[in-house]
Write a protein that holds these residues in place. Structure first.
Motif, PDB file in Angstrom:
ATOM      1  N   GLY A 179       0.812  -1.213   0.000  1.00 16.11           N
ATOM      2  CA  GLY A 179       0.000   0.000   0.000  1.00 16.11           C
ATOM      3  C   GLY A 179       0.837   1.250   0.000  1.00 16.11           C
ATOM      4  N   TRP A 180       1.950   1.221   0.751  1.00 13.93           N
ATOM      5  CA  TRP A 180       2.842   2.388   0.786  1.00 13.93           C
ATOM      6  C   TRP A 180       3.449   2.648  -0.591  1.00 13.93           C
ATOM      7  N   LEU A 181       3.857   1.592  -1.285  1.00 17.21           N
ATOM      8  CA  LEU A 181       4.370   1.757  -2.641  1.00 17.21           C
ATOM      9  C   LEU A 181       3.336   2.415  -3.547  1.00 17.21           C
ATOM     10  N   ASP A 182       2.094   1.974  -3.415  1.00 18.64           N
ATOM     11  CA  ASP A 182       1.013   2.524  -4.232  1.00 18.64           C
ATOM     12  C   ASP A 182       0.781   3.987  -3.892  1.00 18.64           C
ATOM     13  N   ASP A 183       0.702   4.304  -2.599  1.00 20.49           N
ATOM     14  CA  ASP A 183       0.497   5.696  -2.173  1.00 20.49           C
ATOM     15  C   ASP A 183       1.645   6.592  -2.630  1.00 20.49           C
ATOM     16  N   TRP A 184       2.872   6.100  -2.475  1.00 24.18           N
ATOM     17  CA  TRP A 184       4.037   6.900  -2.855  1.00 24.18           C
ATOM     18  C   TRP A 184       4.052   7.189  -4.351  1.00 24.18           C
ATOM     19  N   GLN A 185       3.685   6.201  -5.141  1.00 25.61           N
ATOM     20  CA  GLN A 185       3.640   6.394  -6.588  1.00 25.61           C
ATOM     21  C   GLN A 185       2.580   7.419  -6.962  1.00 25.61           C
ATOM     22  N   ILE A 186       1.449   7.382  -6.299  1.00 25.69           N
ATOM     23  CA  ILE A 186       0.375   8.354  -6.557  1.00 25.69           C
ATOM     24  C   ILE A 186       0.847   9.762  -6.221  1.00 25.69           C
ATOM     25  N   LEU A 187       1.500   9.897  -5.079  1.00 24.03           N
ATOM     26  CA  LEU A 187       1.984  11.220  -4.669  1.00 24.03           C
ATOM     27  C   LEU A 187       3.108  11.713  -5.580  1.00 24.03           C
ATOM     28  N   ARG A 188       3.969  10.800  -5.991  1.00 31.74           N
ATOM     29  CA  ARG A 188       5.105  11.181  -6.832  1.00 31.74           C
ATOM     30  C   ARG A 188       4.663  11.663  -8.208  1.00 31.74           C
ATOM     31  N   LEU A 189       3.645  10.968  -8.754  1.00 27.74           N
ATOM     32  CA  LEU A 189       3.171  11.313 -10.101  1.00 27.74           C
ATOM     33  C   LEU A 189       2.022  12.309 -10.072  1.00 27.74           C
ATOM     34  N   LYS A 190       1.505  12.617  -8.861  1.00 23.09           N
ATOM     35  CA  LYS A 190       0.377  13.537  -8.720  1.00 23.09           C
ATOM     36  C   LYS A 190      -0.819  13.079  -9.551  1.00 23.09           C
ATOM     37  N   SER A 191      -1.110  11.795  -9.503  1.00 18.44           N
ATOM     38  CA  SER A 191      -2.258  11.234 -10.209  1.00 18.44           C
ATOM     39  C   SER A 191      -2.818  10.102  -9.367  1.00 18.44           C
ATOM     40  N   ASN A 192      -3.986   9.573  -9.779  1.00 22.74           N
ATOM     41  CA  ASN A 192      -4.594   8.476  -9.032  1.00 22.74           C
ATOM     42  C   ASN A 192      -4.074   7.113  -9.456  1.00 22.74           C
ATOM     43  N   LYS A 193      -3.111   7.086 -10.368  1.00 23.37           N
ATOM     44  CA  LYS A 193      -2.549   5.823 -10.831  1.00 23.37           C
ATOM     45  C   LYS A 193      -1.279   5.515 -10.052  1.00 23.37           C
ATOM     46  N   GLY A 194      -1.373   4.533  -9.175  1.00 18.36           N
ATOM     47  CA  GLY A 194      -0.209   4.133  -8.390  1.00 18.36           C
ATOM     48  C   GLY A 194       0.567   3.061  -9.119  1.00 18.36           C
ATOM     49  N   ILE A 195       1.015   2.061  -8.402  1.00 18.36           N
ATOM     50  CA  ILE A 195       1.710   0.957  -9.055  1.00 18.36           C
ATOM     51  C   ILE A 195       0.700   0.205  -9.927  1.00 18.36           C
ATOM     52  N   SER A 196       1.173  -0.527 -10.904  1.00 16.27           N
ATOM     53  CA  SER A 196       0.271  -1.206 -11.827  1.00 16.27           C
ATOM     54  C   SER A 196      -0.533  -2.278 -11.099  1.00 16.27           C
ATOM     55  N   PRO A 197      -1.775  -2.534 -11.549  1.00 17.92           N
ATOM     56  CA  PRO A 197      -2.581  -3.590 -10.929  1.00 17.92           C
ATOM     57  C   PRO A 197      -1.873  -4.944 -10.919  1.00 17.92           C
ATOM     58  N   LYS A 198      -1.125  -5.245 -11.989  1.00 23.60           N
ATOM     59  CA  LYS A 198      -0.407  -6.519 -12.046  1.00 23.60           C
ATOM     60  C   LYS A 198       0.666  -6.599 -10.972  1.00 23.60           C
ATOM     61  N   MET A 199       1.374  -5.499 -10.766  1.00 24.55           N
ATOM     62  CA  MET A 199       2.422  -5.486  -9.742  1.00 24.55           C
ATOM     63  C   MET A 199       1.807  -5.613  -8.353  1.00 24.55           C
TER      64      MET A 199
END
Length: 364
Positions: free
Chosen positions: A132-152
């Motif tokens: 979850g932290w990876l997903d949240d961090w990716q969202i914050l880093r890219l400033k979008s609602n797309k975090g890590i890929s669903p497959k990952m």
């Protein structure tokens, strides 16, 4: 039948008042289902003590961590296609799971006497929290609602879930043999344990993730679910009952800051971890049927998303556009767009979750 009959519209509620009602209800449930937990390191006869301690520690820690999250600019990115009322929440710090999950894990490990079962559940919880932290961090880093890929995300959930199941197979092989159902019915599993266990871990963590969409919703229903599971497993697994009480208390302490209007969101860091913990405890204690009832609300939230997607695809016309079964999925967003306030939704879902606990205990 008018769905509003099940709402709390007739009550004058605020986020603060709803929080205190939740706290009183949890305290009463912990007192009612109190049992003699002799394995505790810190002594005492109570599910109530770890619940209250974790509540206070989490609430106090949140007062220090939330300003830090603000300084780190962890403001939530709000979906533009979501309920318009949520746009004003943009910038509210997320990743709240970084302070309330560790409280439950640390205090729960100590209070349970560092039980191998409790430590294994905590390890799985931290692992899912990391996803979850990876997903949240990716969202914050890219400033979008797309975090890590669903497959990952799915791959990591399956990987950590497989490691937990391997631990179960090596240390508690009897758990793998069958599922206990109501009325003394036992369903043999054999090799089917592996896909079923993986499904439960992935489905439960994603269900709690989907439920986290309204101020105080996942935190409060999570607190209720963990305390219900504590009462369910206490007679046979007191160490895990204590761990459940700690998670319940940490969720309650988090709601002190997440109640409407929220000062912080738990993010995927918290919601994925909570679902993983619930599933891991149920698998370890062979209470999957009880978990299904206790977390039935999370299941309905997931089902609403699945139904929305399937209906949209099934009704696609030549223009490639389909019809919507709900105004918006998950279910809580549909209720919002149907005129329910956040407090009505949260209060109603709390009441349903409370009822689910007693149903699960009645059928156990």
């Amino acid at each position: 039948m008018d769905a509003k009959l099940f709402s709390v519209k007739s009550l004058t509620l605020s986020g603060t008042r709803l929080f205190w009602l939740l706290a009183i209800a949890l305290t009463a449930i912990a007192f009612i289902f109190d049992v003699d937990l002799k394995t505790t390191v810190l002594g005492g006869r109570s599910l109530l003590l770890p619940l209250l301690l974790c509540s206070v520690v989490t609430a106090a820690l949140g007062s220090w961590v939330i300003p830090m999250l603000v300084r780190l600019k962890t403001g939530q990115v709000i979906r533009e296609d979501g309920p318009q009322a949520h746009l004003k929440k943009a910038g509210t710090p997320t990743m709240g799971g970084v302070f309330f999950i560790p409280v439950a894990v640390l205090i729960g490990s100590i209070w349970s006497g560092f039980s191998p079962e409790a430590l294994a559940v905590c390890a799985l919880t931290v692992a899912y929290g990391f996803i979850g932290w990876l997903d949240d961090w990716q969202i914050l880093r890219l400033k979008s609602n797309k975090g890590i890929s669903p497959k990952m995300k799915l791959g990591l959930q399956v990987l950590f879930g497989a490691l937990f199941c391997l631990w179960l197979a090596l240390t508690q092989p009897s758990t793998l043999s069958a599922i206990a159902l109501p009325f003394g019915i036992v369903l043999p599993l054999g090799f089917l344990f592996w896909p079923i266990a993986e499904f439960v871990l992935v489905a439960e963590s994603n269900a709690t993730n989907l439920t986290d969409g309204v101020d105080g919703l996942m935190g409060g229903t999570g607190a209720i679910a963990f305390l219900g599971l504590a009462a369910l497993v206490a007679p046979t697994h007191p160490d895990l009952a204590l761990l459940c009480a700690c998670f319940s208390g940490s969720c309650l302490g988090f709601v002190a800051h997440n109640r409407n209007p929220a000062r912080v969101f738990m993010g995927d860091t918290g919601s994925l971890a909570l679902g993983g913990a619930l599933a891991a405890i149920a698998l370890t204690t062979n209470t999957l049927w009880g978990l299904f009832l206790i977390s039935g609300l999370f299941f309905v939230e997931s089902l609403s998303v699945i139904a929305q997607v399937l209906y949209y695809k099934a009704t696609k016309g030549p223009d490639g556009i389909g019809k919507r079964l709900l105004k918006m999925a998950p279910l809580h967003h549909h209720l919002e767009l149907s005129g329910w306030s956040e407090l009505e939704i949260v209060g109603s879902f709390y009441a349903i979750s409370m009822a689910a606990i007693f149903l699960a205990l009645l059928l156990h």
